[in-house]
Design an enzyme around this catalytic site. Structure first.
Site, PDB file in Angstrom:
ATOM      1  NE  ARG A 288      -2.872   0.463   3.569  1.00 29.24           N
ATOM      2  CZ  ARG A 288      -2.093   1.254   4.431  1.00 29.24           C
ATOM      3  NH1 ARG A 288      -1.788   2.606   4.446  1.00 29.24           N
ATOM      4  NH2 ARG A 288      -1.977   0.563   5.490  1.00 29.24           N
TER       5      ARG A 288
ATOM      6  CE1 TYR B 216     -18.479   7.761 -15.771  1.00 27.83           C
ATOM      7  CE2 TYR B 216     -17.165   7.793 -13.644  1.00 27.83           C
ATOM      8  CZ  TYR B 216     -18.059   7.039 -14.634  1.00 27.83           C
ATOM      9  OH  TYR B 216     -18.274   5.906 -14.376  1.00 27.83           O
TER      10      TYR B 216
ATOM     11  CG  ASP C 135     -10.651  13.248 -16.123  1.00 30.26           C
ATOM     12  OD1 ASP C 135     -10.003  12.465 -16.870  1.00 30.26           O
ATOM     13  OD2 ASP C 135     -11.796  12.540 -15.474  1.00 30.26           O
TER      14      ASP C 135
ATOM     15  CE  LYS D 196     -13.335   4.272 -18.657  1.00 31.48           C
ATOM     16  NZ  LYS D 196     -13.540   5.116 -17.844  1.00 31.48           N
TER      17      LYS D 196
END
Ligand code: LCS
Length: 393
Positions: free
Chosen positions: A58, A111, A183, A208
Site C-alpha cells: 500500500r 463524467y 482529467d 480507458k
C-alpha cells in the site's frame, strides 16, 4: 534506462523501467503485500525515510512504481500515484485539496460520478461546488468565490465533447491562487499534455486509453511538483486508494501500444464521424475533428488530434437511438471507453443517469445523445455495423 531525452514512442516502451536482478526484458510482477527487512534497524530506517526501499505494497511496490514513473514522464509531471480506479484518482484530488469551507468549480458535463460524488458526499464534509459551462471562460471567472481552491476540468468532456481552453482557464485560476486539475482521460498524454499548458494536477481513468484493452480498472494522478505530489500521496497511502501490482503490470503492458492504438482508433473515428454527419437519419454529431464542432479551432490548437470519442443524436430522439443501440453487432453495447473494441452507450440512462434530468439538460447531455468509443477494428466493418443499425431508427 533514462528516457528523458527520447521521443514519445520510445518513452511508451521504456520509461520507468528498472534493472531486474535477472535481466528480464519485462519486469516481473511483485505480487506481494509486504517486503522483508534485513534487520530491525533497517526496518526502522525505511519507516523513517532515511533509506530507500520497499515496506508494504500500500505504501509502494516496484511494479506500481514502474507504471507511475512512466506515466509521470509521459505527462511531463514530477511524479504520479497509481490508484485502484479512475474514481479513486478523482477522490484523491478532491480530498487532497478541498477541506471544510472550501469551494470547487467544475465543468457541468464531466463524467457522471465525478460530479455525483462531489454533490452527494462532499457537502457533508463542508465542501461546496459550482458546475458551469467551462468552455466559456467567463463562466469560470463569474463562479470564483473567495474560498475557491480548485478548478476541476475535464476536456474533452464526457459525453458532450465540450472543450475547455486549458491555458486560458489556468491563467484565470492562478491569478486567484486556485489549483487546476485536468482529467485527461479522453486524450491520454499522447494527444494532450495539460501540465505543459500550466495545469497543476492531471488525472486519468487508466481503465480507458492508457491500458486500452478493457481488462482492468485503474487510475492515476500526476502532480507537477513535489509539494502537490506529497499531498496527493498522503491521501492515496492513507485512505488506501492504491493499485494492485497485477493491475499495474497489465496497465504498463497496455501503455506500450498507446500511440499506435490511438492513431488507428482516431483514423477510424474521423471516418465514422464523417459517415454519421452525412447520414440522413443522424441529427447532429459532436466530434472535435469535425468543422461543425463548436470548439474545432481550439481542439486543433490544444490537442494533437481529435481522439476517438464521438457523440451523436439520431432523428426521432431516444426511441430511435435505442433501436440503433439494440441493433449493433460488431460494436458492444457497453459503458467504458478508450479500448481496442468499439463501444456504444446511452449516457442519460447509463453513465450519467444519477445526475438530475435538469443538471443533464443544462450540461447539454440530452436524452437522445448516444456516445461512441471508436475501436481499432476495420473501419469499413464499423461503418457497416452502424449503417445497418441506423436502418432500424
Ligand atoms: N474520468 C473520466 C473522464 C471517465 O470517463 C471515467 C469513467 C472516470 C473518470 C472514472 O474512472 P473509473 O473509476 O471508471 O476507472 N468513465 C466511464 C464511462 O464513460 N463509462 O464507463 C466508465
Amino acid at each position: 534506462m533514462n528516457t528523458k531525452d527520447k521521443g514519445f514512442n520510445s518513452k511508451l516502451i521504456h520509461a520507468g523501467a528498472y534493472e531486474d536482478a535477472n535481466g528480464s526484458a519485462v519486469n516481473p510482477i511483485y505480487q506481494t503485500s509486504t517486503f522483508k527487512f534485513k534487520n530491525a534497524d533497517h526496518g526502522a530506517r525505511l519507516f523513517a525515510g532515511e533509506e530507500k526501499g520497499y515496506i508494504y505494497t500500500r505504501l509502494g511496490n516496484p511494479t506500481i512504481e514502474e507504471l507511475e514513473n512512466a506515466v509521470a514522464e509521459l505527462e511531463n509531471g514530477y511524479k504520479a500515484l497509481g490508484t485502484s480506479s479512475g474514481m479513486a484518482a478523482v477522490n484523491t484530488v478532491y480530498l487532497a485539496f478541498l477541506k471544510k469551507g472550501d469551494h470547487m468549480i467544475s465543468h457541468n458535463a464531466v463524467y457522471g460520478p465525478s460530479r455525483g460524488v462531489m454533490e452527494t458526499l462532499y457537502p457533508g464534509l463542508g465542501v461546496e461546488s459550482t458546475y458551469v459551462d467551462c468552455t466559456d471562460l467567463d463562466n469560470i471567472k463569474k463562479a470564483i468565490k473567495p474560498n475557491t481552491k480548485l478548478l476541476y476540468l475535464e476536456t474533452p468532456a464526457n459525453p458532450t465533447m465540450g472543450i475547455t481552453d486549458i491555458e486560458g482557464a489556468v491563467a484565470i485560476a492562478h491569478e486567484q491562487n486556485i489549483l487546476v486539475c485536468v482529467d485527461n482521460t479522453f486524450c491520454s498524454p499522447y494527444l494532450q499534455k495539460p501540465i505543459n499548458m500550466g495545469a497543476d494536477i492531471v488525472l486519468h481513468s487508466m481503465t480507458k486509453f492508457i491500458n486500452g484493452h478493457a481488462d482492468i480498472v485503474g487510475g492515476i494522478v500526476i502532480a507537477k511538483n513535489e509539494e502537490l505530489y506529497n499531498k496527493l500521496k498522503y491521501v492515496v497511502l492513507n485512505v488506501g486508494f492504491n493499485m494492485d501490482p497485477h493491475q499495474a503490470w497489465l496497465t504498463r503492458r497496455g501503455l506500450k501500444t498507446l500511440a499506435i492504438r490511438i492513431d488507428r482508433a482516431q483514423e477510424n473515428a474521423i471516418k465514422v464521424a464523417q459517415f454519421l454527419e452525412s447520414h440522413p437519419k443522424v441529427d447532429w454529431v459532436l466530434f472535435p475533428g469535425l468543422k461543425s464542432h463548436p470548439q474545432y479551432e481550439l481542439a486543433k490548437k490544444q490537442m494533437k488530434g481529435p481522439g476517438a470519442m464521438i457523440s451523436f443524436g439520431v432523428k426521432g430522439g431516444l426511441e430511435s437511438g435505442k433501436k440503433v443501440m439494440d441493433n449493433v453487432h460488431l460494436a458492444l453495447l457497453a459503458v467504458s471507453l478508450g479500448g481496442i473494441e468499439t463501444l456504444i452507450q446511452h449516457p442519460a440512462s447509463m453513465t450519467h443517469s444519477k445526475l438530475t434530468k435538469e443538471a443533464r439538460e443544462k450540461a447539454g447531455i440530452s436524452d437522445e445523445l448516444i456516445r461512441l468509443s471508436v475501436g481499432i477494428e476495420d473501419v469499413d466493418d464499423i461503418i457497416a455495423d452502424l449503417d445497418h443499425a441506423l436502418s432500424f431508427a
